[in-house]
Enzyme design. Sequence first.
Site, PDB file in Angstrom:
ATOM      1  N   CYS A 111       0.742  -1.102  -0.118  1.00  0.00           N
ATOM      2  CA  CYS A 111      -0.040   0.043   0.145  1.00  0.00           C
ATOM      3  C   CYS A 111       0.888   1.311   0.109  1.00  0.00           C
ATOM      4  CB  CYS A 111      -0.973  -0.026   1.323  1.00  0.00           C
ATOM      5  SG  CYS A 111      -1.783   1.543   1.260  1.00  0.00           S
ATOM      6  N   CYS A 169       0.527   3.121   3.712  1.00  0.00           N
ATOM      7  CA  CYS A 169       0.755   2.475   4.944  1.00  0.00           C
ATOM      8  C   CYS A 169       2.111   1.385   4.887  1.00  0.00           C
ATOM      9  CB  CYS A 169      -0.099   1.984   5.672  1.00  0.00           C
ATOM     10  SG  CYS A 169      -0.914   0.525   5.075  1.00  0.00           S
ATOM     11  N   CYS A 195      -7.367  -1.194   1.448  1.00  0.00           N
ATOM     12  CA  CYS A 195      -6.321  -1.675   2.316  1.00  0.00           C
ATOM     13  C   CYS A 195      -6.824  -1.892   3.767  1.00  0.00           C
ATOM     14  CB  CYS A 195      -5.080  -0.710   2.482  1.00  0.00           C
ATOM     15  SG  CYS A 195      -3.713  -1.159   3.839  1.00  0.00           S
ATOM     16  N   CYS A 213      -5.121   0.667   6.562  1.00  0.00           N
ATOM     17  CA  CYS A 213      -5.267   2.099   6.537  1.00  0.00           C
ATOM     18  C   CYS A 213      -6.671   2.811   5.891  1.00  0.00           C
ATOM     19  CB  CYS A 213      -4.238   2.978   5.904  1.00  0.00           C
ATOM     20  SG  CYS A 213      -3.926   2.694   4.104  1.00  0.00           S
ATOM     21  N   CYS A 247      -8.414  -5.682  -9.536  1.00  0.00           N
ATOM     22  CA  CYS A 247      -8.078  -4.678 -10.518  1.00  0.00           C
ATOM     23  C   CYS A 247      -7.908  -3.475  -9.606  1.00  0.00           C
ATOM     24  CB  CYS A 247      -9.240  -4.278 -11.528  1.00  0.00           C
ATOM     25  SG  CYS A 247      -9.064  -3.380 -12.743  1.00  0.00           S
TER      26      CYS A 247
END
Length: 146
Positions: free
Chosen positions: A65, A68, A114, A117, A137
Amino acid sequence: MLTWNDVRRFAEEGNPAPDRTLQRSDEEWAELLTPEQFQVTRKAGTERAFSNEMCSRFEPGAYSCVCCDTLLFDGDTKFESGTGWPSFTQPARENAIAYHSDNSVGRSRIETTCNTCGAHLGHVFPDGPPPGGLRYCMNAAALRKC
């Protein structure tokens, strides 16, 4: 291995608990991210198809991510979907991704965020390759190649 039934169940009944959580204000995120990353991850935006070279790069490694650094996908699960966005067949761990029902464009989809976060990543669809049949995707702006 996750299947479409697992993804739908998470979206409808609740996601697996993340290993950790991270919360920041929009002002804090805006200071840490580029304008495009902020628009995609914090405002649920979508980048233009085929606008990032990450779509066509297939090399060993992992994807985390951008907000984070939580590990989201292994490069071994990346595949060419022809959609113009990086696509993966499975998350790195079952609890890395959170799933949410999304009817914002007049049809039913499942949004992926995510699980640490809350960053908007993209959507998951049941039209991926075997054996799991999933296509994550993702917006390249939401990912960092590790």
